[in-house]
Design a protein around this motif. Structure first.
Motif, PDB file in Angstrom:
ATOM      1  N   ILE A  51       0.874  -1.172   0.000  1.00  0.00           N
ATOM      2  CA  ILE A  51       0.000   0.000   0.000  1.00  0.00           C
ATOM      3  C   ILE A  51       0.907   1.217   0.000  1.00  0.00           C
ATOM      4  N   GLU A  52       0.724   2.101  -0.962  1.00  0.00           N
ATOM      5  CA  GLU A  52       1.554   3.301  -1.038  1.00  0.00           C
ATOM      6  C   GLU A  52       0.711   4.492  -1.464  1.00  0.00           C
ATOM      7  N   GLY A  53       1.292   5.667  -1.312  1.00  0.00           N
ATOM      8  CA  GLY A  53       0.601   6.884  -1.696  1.00  0.00           C
ATOM      9  C   GLY A  53      -0.020   7.632  -0.536  1.00  0.00           C
ATOM     10  N   TYR A  54       0.310   7.278   0.709  1.00  0.00           N
ATOM     11  CA  TYR A  54      -0.256   7.968   1.866  1.00  0.00           C
ATOM     12  C   TYR A  54       0.527   9.247   2.113  1.00  0.00           C
ATOM     13  N   THR A  55      -0.171  10.368   2.245  1.00  0.00           N
ATOM     14  CA  THR A  55       0.495  11.664   2.390  1.00  0.00           C
ATOM     15  C   THR A  55       0.364  12.246   3.791  1.00  0.00           C
ATOM     16  N   GLY A  56      -0.150  11.505   4.737  1.00  0.00           N
ATOM     17  CA  GLY A  56      -0.339  12.009   6.094  1.00  0.00           C
ATOM     18  C   GLY A  56       0.938  11.922   6.922  1.00  0.00           C
ATOM     19  N   ALA A  57       0.798  12.103   8.214  1.00  0.00           N
ATOM     20  CA  ALA A  57       1.934  12.065   9.131  1.00  0.00           C
ATOM     21  C   ALA A  57       2.449  10.636   9.299  1.00  0.00           C
ATOM     22  N   ASP A  58       3.709  10.536   9.697  1.00  0.00           N
ATOM     23  CA  ASP A  58       4.319   9.220   9.898  1.00  0.00           C
ATOM     24  C   ASP A  58       3.642   8.453  11.023  1.00  0.00           C
ATOM     25  N   GLU A  59       3.219   9.158  12.063  1.00  0.00           N
ATOM     26  CA  GLU A  59       2.526   8.501  13.176  1.00  0.00           C
ATOM     27  C   GLU A  59       1.229   7.854  12.702  1.00  0.00           C
ATOM     28  N   ASP A  60       0.445   8.586  11.897  1.00  0.00           N
ATOM     29  CA  ASP A  60      -0.801   8.036  11.363  1.00  0.00           C
ATOM     30  C   ASP A  60      -0.525   6.865  10.438  1.00  0.00           C
ATOM     31  N   LEU A  72      -5.810  -8.388  10.098  1.00  0.00           N
ATOM     32  CA  LEU A  72      -5.609  -9.538   9.224  1.00  0.00           C
ATOM     33  C   LEU A  72      -4.861 -10.671   9.912  1.00  0.00           C
ATOM     34  N   GLY A  73      -4.140 -10.376  10.981  1.00  0.00           N
ATOM     35  CA  GLY A  73      -3.380 -11.408  11.681  1.00  0.00           C
ATOM     36  C   GLY A  73      -2.160 -11.859  10.912  1.00  0.00           C
ATOM     37  N   VAL A  74      -1.506 -10.924  10.233  1.00  0.00           N
ATOM     38  CA  VAL A  74      -0.332 -11.250   9.434  1.00  0.00           C
ATOM     39  C   VAL A  74       0.809 -10.299   9.795  1.00  0.00           C
ATOM     40  N   GLY A  75       1.988 -10.611   9.293  1.00  0.00           N
ATOM     41  CA  GLY A  75       3.150  -9.760   9.511  1.00  0.00           C
ATOM     42  C   GLY A  75       3.272  -8.728   8.415  1.00  0.00           C
ATOM     43  N   GLY A  76       4.166  -7.804   8.636  1.00  0.00           N
ATOM     44  CA  GLY A  76       4.408  -6.769   7.648  1.00  0.00           C
ATOM     45  C   GLY A  76       5.332  -5.715   8.210  1.00  0.00           C
ATOM     46  N   SER A  77       5.562  -4.675   7.410  1.00  0.00           N
ATOM     47  CA  SER A  77       6.444  -3.601   7.847  1.00  0.00           C
ATOM     48  C   SER A  77       6.091  -2.315   7.113  1.00  0.00           C
ATOM     49  N   THR A  78       6.740  -1.222   7.535  1.00  0.00           N
ATOM     50  CA  THR A  78       6.606   0.057   6.845  1.00  0.00           C
ATOM     51  C   THR A  78       7.999   0.495   6.444  1.00  0.00           C
ATOM     52  N   LYS A  79       8.190   0.705   5.141  1.00  0.00           N
ATOM     53  CA  LYS A  79       9.482   1.141   4.620  1.00  0.00           C
ATOM     54  C   LYS A  79       9.244   2.059   3.428  1.00  0.00           C
ATOM     55  N   ASN A  80      10.032   3.110   3.348  1.00  0.00           N
ATOM     56  CA  ASN A  80      10.004   4.011   2.190  1.00  0.00           C
ATOM     57  C   ASN A  80       8.596   4.474   1.841  1.00  0.00           C
ATOM     58  N   GLU A  81       7.833   4.887   2.856  1.00  0.00           N
ATOM     59  CA  GLU A  81       6.459   5.357   2.681  1.00  0.00           C
ATOM     60  C   GLU A  81       5.559   4.309   2.030  1.00  0.00           C
ATOM     61  N   GLN A  82       5.806   3.034   2.356  1.00  0.00           N
ATOM     62  CA  GLN A  82       4.988   1.922   1.879  1.00  0.00           C
ATOM     63  C   GLN A  82       4.632   1.042   3.069  1.00  0.00           C
ATOM     64  N   ILE A  83       3.429   0.486   3.017  1.00  0.00           N
ATOM     65  CA  ILE A  83       3.043  -0.541   3.986  1.00  0.00           C
ATOM     66  C   ILE A  83       3.155  -1.869   3.253  1.00  0.00           C
TER      67      ILE A  83
END
Length: 109
Positions: A51-60, A72-83
């Motif tokens: 998921i990309e294209g979010y322009t809000g604050a990093d906290e949000d 969803l009960g899955v793993g993941g991360s946030t990198k380079n303004e992408q989920i």
């Protein structure tokens, strides 16, 4: 007698003003005008949803990522303004984001 009534009794001269945060949803996450992009890729042979294209604050952004991962009960991360979510969960993620008030655009397949 609820809390508002008690506060009115304590502070009779105080006027309550309603906040005008019409661009935030019930969780306090910034809602944007541009749609979020939800796409599917394979990285090292494993499927991931991005998921990309979010322009809000990093906290949000981190709050949104955590909410998606726990629901969803899955793993993941946030990198380079992408989920990055492990697995192909595009339909579920798109539905969840639409319920939160976001516009979502599906890219690829």
């Amino acid at each position: 007698m609820d809390l508002k009534d008690q506060l009115k009794n304590l502070f009779p001269d105080h006027e309550v003003s309603e906040p005008e945060n019409h661009e935030e949803d019930q969780n306090g996450i910034w809602l944007q005008d541009d749609p979020l992009i939800c796409k599917y890729e394979k990285r090292k042979g494993k499927p991931v949803t991005i998921i990309e294209g979010y322009t809000g604050a990093d906290e949000d952004f981190k709050i949104l990522a955590k909410d998606l991962k726990t629901t969803l009960g899955v793993g993941g991360s946030t990198k380079n303004e992408q989920i990055i979510i492990q697995g192909d969960y595009r339909p579920q993620i798109m539905e969840m984001l639409k319920e939160k008030g976001f516009q979502v655009k599906r890219v690829g397949g």
